[in-house]
Design an enzyme around this catalytic site. Structure first.
Site, mmCIF file in Angstrom:
data_model
loop_
_atom_site.group_PDB
_atom_site.id
_atom_site.type_symbol
_atom_site.label_atom_id
_atom_site.label_comp_id
_atom_site.label_asym_id
_atom_site.label_seq_id
_atom_site.Cartn_x
_atom_site.Cartn_y
_atom_site.Cartn_z
ATOM 1 N N ASP A 1 39.120 -71.486 27.950
ATOM 2 C CA ASP A 1 38.555 -71.213 29.269
ATOM 3 C C ASP A 1 39.585 -71.512 30.358
ATOM 4 O O ASP A 1 40.149 -72.607 30.401
ATOM 5 C CB ASP A 1 37.309 -72.075 29.461
ATOM 6 C CG ASP A 1 36.518 -71.706 30.700
ATOM 7 O OD1 ASP A 1 35.851 -70.657 30.673
ATOM 8 O OD2 ASP A 1 36.572 -72.472 31.674
ATOM 9 N N GLU B 1 41.058 -66.707 28.334
ATOM 10 C CA GLU B 1 40.101 -66.218 29.325
ATOM 11 C C GLU B 1 40.740 -66.454 30.689
ATOM 12 O O GLU B 1 40.469 -67.428 31.376
ATOM 13 C CB GLU B 1 38.769 -66.968 29.195
ATOM 14 C CG GLU B 1 37.646 -66.391 30.057
ATOM 15 C CD GLU B 1 37.435 -67.136 31.358
ATOM 16 O OE1 GLU B 1 36.684 -66.640 32.209
ATOM 17 O OE2 GLU B 1 38.009 -68.242 31.520
#
Length: 747
Positions: A472, A501
């Site tokens: 993330d 991401e």
């Protein structure tokens, strides 16, 4: 070290010959030549062949001893090329990819080029003749492949054979003087006008004899016989010049030239490095679900939701497998903090029954190394990964390197967090946005310590069965941090992959790919018009694809675009087709099958977002929409035609309607397991409300289709057959077929 051909002397032979001559002729000390000059002179004298009586001397292969030296033929500007020679291009095992180079020689002499592929042990695995695609720019191209495609999983016994093929491969471009084509060009003219015919034909006879004797050409006995017989005809002065020339100017000789040419002055480039990665490193289908929503239900007695667990999540695995996905991706499954916990729809204050965001990681129950007790324990997680492996699925785990105020690190390592002037720890913010439930990490005080702890945690989850990590927001952490962590983890577990991401600037995206992120989220959700999609398809499936492997997701828990909101079932179908066919790697966030497309007002994300609450879904309604069946069909097509997929083989097709997009994926016959070309043609109506018709231009020879017979096209979505030629009429309506996915059938 430069690769030398048999025609060139070895370096030690050059030195011996030069030293011998010097010893015989030296009377007194001579002025010492520079090292470079001496090498050049020695190589020239040793490599120079005796001049032939008939025709000019063949070009010698000049030894290349330094990186900056040219050979007899010039080879430059090879693409792809590692930045600063440090970061090699990346391809998946068995993925087709394209290399190009400038290859040229002085004057009007003709040249040829060959691409040679070698595995990590230096063994030649492929030798492909290159094609000149722009004579004015001396640009040559070839489609290559490192190893053979495989679907073996890291836990399967077949993976041992795959593992031996991974690592750093090399491609060498060999430029060479094409004596045959140069001679033929002039001979045709001289015979036609009657100018110096005997000399021209005598030179041709000598050239074919030399070709027949060439070890480099690797000719079979019958091929050598063909050449020597042709040479005899050319040398026969009793025949007409046209008849003599025809012996060397015909389909048989042309075929030999294409497959086993006479290569003079062979000049190899420096080896170009390619990092060959394991199956699913770029060709993969992802499926995301939240374990706490799988199997969740309303408790009639309490009137509250009972959340799902890792045990009830087995239904999600079954659904992903039934739809043909390769990877199941789980959001963080760690304990969730209580302090400043977010409520429904990102509300600043949570209600008493709000579960909080799984990205607010850490509580008194544990941190990143702990399973949230509401989901189960580590044994439950290991049972989940074991069942996934039985179904042929890999487990990808989300790793968000951030903490809730309740995370154990806050007390154990307060120096790992940013502090305000008053000494309190600062929560995350991107003004005016604030994330009160999250403390960001400060890497400046103790990055080695943070690295060591993160490596420990990742290895713990790998031992539990995780083979992929979705990271993330990696772009908000130092690139060097990820470089160190990924290098350490993959040294011990080379099968582990990382997905970034990161929605950020191109430079950061490229840097993350350099340091080991195999795949990346990207801006596909916001590319919706024909022009936008055409540009993005070429960006994703072009030279950038040697480093950044874009993964196409129509929606995510964070992304729900206006296109998906406004185009209903047809819009979901269109975006699924574009994602599955437009990139080798694609993903679906569950609920897509149920047309969950209501936005939170003012935001490009779903209302009642699953990040902040448990969702109860009625999966029995999935058949009402047909999207689940479409996802299964798309993954079936991808599996059955895997050899058509790579990050470097997309071609746009011209269409006459701005709402009809068409593109093709093509792998040449020489690189497929069947010996036949593998071609998929995708035609999509981008309008989710109206029918559109268009003419689609199909340049048949580019796809190895004989225009005399046309193309046999089978729609893999419907099973219907079509006959195509150069220009073809298509009609697509959102209430019937939103797309064709044609397979070009070669009998």
């Amino acid at each position: 070290m430069a690769v030398e051909e048999s025609a060139a002397p070895r370096n030690n032979e050059v030195k011996k010959s030069t030293a011998s001559k010097a010893g015989k002729t030296a009377k007194k000390p001579a002025a010492r030549k520079t090292t470079t000059t001496a090498k050049r002179a020695a190589a020239s004298r040793a490599a120079a062949p005796a001049r032939s009586i008939a025709g000019d001397a063949p070009a010698p292969s000049i030894a290349i001893n330094e990186p900056y030296e040219f050979g007899r033929v010039n080879v430059m500007d090879i693409t792809p090329n590692a930045e600063q020679g440090v970061y090699p291009a990346r391809v998946e095992l068995g993925e087709p990819f394209e290399v190009t180079a400038q290859v040229f020689i002085e004057g009007r002499t003709k040249v040829g080029a060959t691409a040679v592929v070698r595995n990590p042990r230096g063994k030649e695995t492929l030798r492909v003749p290159m094609t000149c695609v722009n004579a004015g720019l001396d640009r040559w191209v070839a489609t290559l492949m490192c190893g053979e495609h495989s679907d073996a999983k890291p836990w399967e016994k077949e993976y041992a054979a795959v593992k031996r093929q991974l690592g750093e491969w090399t491609v060498v471009i060999e430029g060479w003087e094409d004596a045959y084509v140069s001679w033929l060009h002039d001979a045709r003219i001289k015979v036609q006008v009657g100018d110096d015919v005997e000399n021209a034909l005598a030179a041709g006879a000598a050239l074919l004899e030399r070709w027949a004797a060439s070890a480099d050409a690797k000719l079979a006995a019958r091929d050598r016989k063909t050449l020597t017989q042709a040479a005899a005809v050319i040398a026969d002065v009793s025949l007409a010049p046209e008849q003599r020339l025809a012996a060397a100017d015909n389909a048989d000789i042309a075929e030999l030239h294409a497959t086993n040419p006479l290569r003079d002055g062979v000049s190899p480039s420096r080896p170009q490095r390619f990092k060959v990665e394991r199956p699913k490193s770029s060709f993969a289908a992802w499926y995301q679900f939240f374990p706490r929503s799988e199997g969740a239900y309303w408790d009639a007695e309490t009137g509250k939701i009972v959340q799902g667990t890792l045990k009830t999540s087995l239904t999600g695995l079954e659904r992903a497998a039934a739809q043909g996905f390769d990877i199941v991706y789980l959001p963080p499954i760690f304990p969730i903090g209580v302090t400043n916990r977010k409520g429904r729809n990102n509300a600043l204050v949570a209600g008493p029954d709000d579960p909080g965001s799984p990205f607010g990681i850490g509580s008194e129950l544990g941190g990143h190394d702990t399973v949230d007790p509401l989901l189960g324990d580590m044994d439950d997680f290991k049972a989940l990964t074991a069942r996934a492996h039985e179904l042929g699925l890999e487990i990808a785990l989300d790793f968000a390197l951030q903490c809730s105020p309740d995370h154990p690190w806050v007390k154990q390592h307060p120096e790992w967090f940013k502090h305000k002037a008053d000494g309190t720890i600062a929560f995350a913010e991107n003004p005016p946005k604030k994330y009160q439930d999250i403390y960001p990490i400060d890497f400046n005080a103790d990055m080695p310590g943070i690295e060591k702890e993160v490596e420990r945690i990742l290895n713990l989850w790998i031992e539990a069965g995780v083979t992929i990590f979705r990271i993330d927001n990696p772009h908000t952490k130092p690139v060097r941090f990820w470089q160190d962590v990924i290098a350490s983890v993959t040294k011990k577990h080379p099968e582990v992959l990382f997905l970034a991401e990161a929605f950020t600037r191109p430079g950061m995206m490229r840097a993350l790919s350099y340091v080991g992120f195999t795949q990346s989220h990207c801006y596909f959700p916001w590319r919706n018009t024909k022009e936008e999609l055409e540009e993005y398809l070429l960006t994703t499936n072009g030279d950038a694809g040697y480093y950044q492997h874009n993964t196409f997701w129509p929606t995510t828990p964070d992304i729900l675009t206006a296109y998906v909101r406004d185009n209903g079932i047809a819009g979901h179908a269109v975006r699924a087709v574009l994602a599955a066919m437009g990139s080798p790697s694609w993903g679906i966030y569950n609920g897509y099958e149920l047309i969950e497309n209501r936005q939170r007002p003012g935001f490009e994300e779903q209302i009642d977002n699953e990040k902040y609450e448990v969702k109860i879904r009625d999966w029995s309604r999935a058949d009402d929409f047909g999207i689940g069946a479409l996802l299964g069909s798309l993954n079936r097509i991808r599996r059955e035609h895997a050899e058509a997929f790579g990050y470097h083989n997309v071609r746009l097709l011209e269409t006459s309607d701005p709402n009809i997009l068409a593109f093709a994926r093509h792998t040449p016959a020489a690189l497929t397991s069947t010996g036949k070309p593998e071609t998929l043609v995708v035609v999509v109506n981008l309008d989710g409300h109206n029918a559109h018709q268009a003419m689609v231009h199909f340049e048949m020879p580019e796809f190895e289709v004989d225009p005399q017979w046309g193309a046999h096209m089978r729609d893999e979505l419907t099973g219907r057959d079509f006959a195509w030629s150069w220009d073809n009429f298509v009609s697509l309506a959102p209430w019937a077929d939103v797309a064709h996915i044609f397979h070009v059938v070669h009998n």
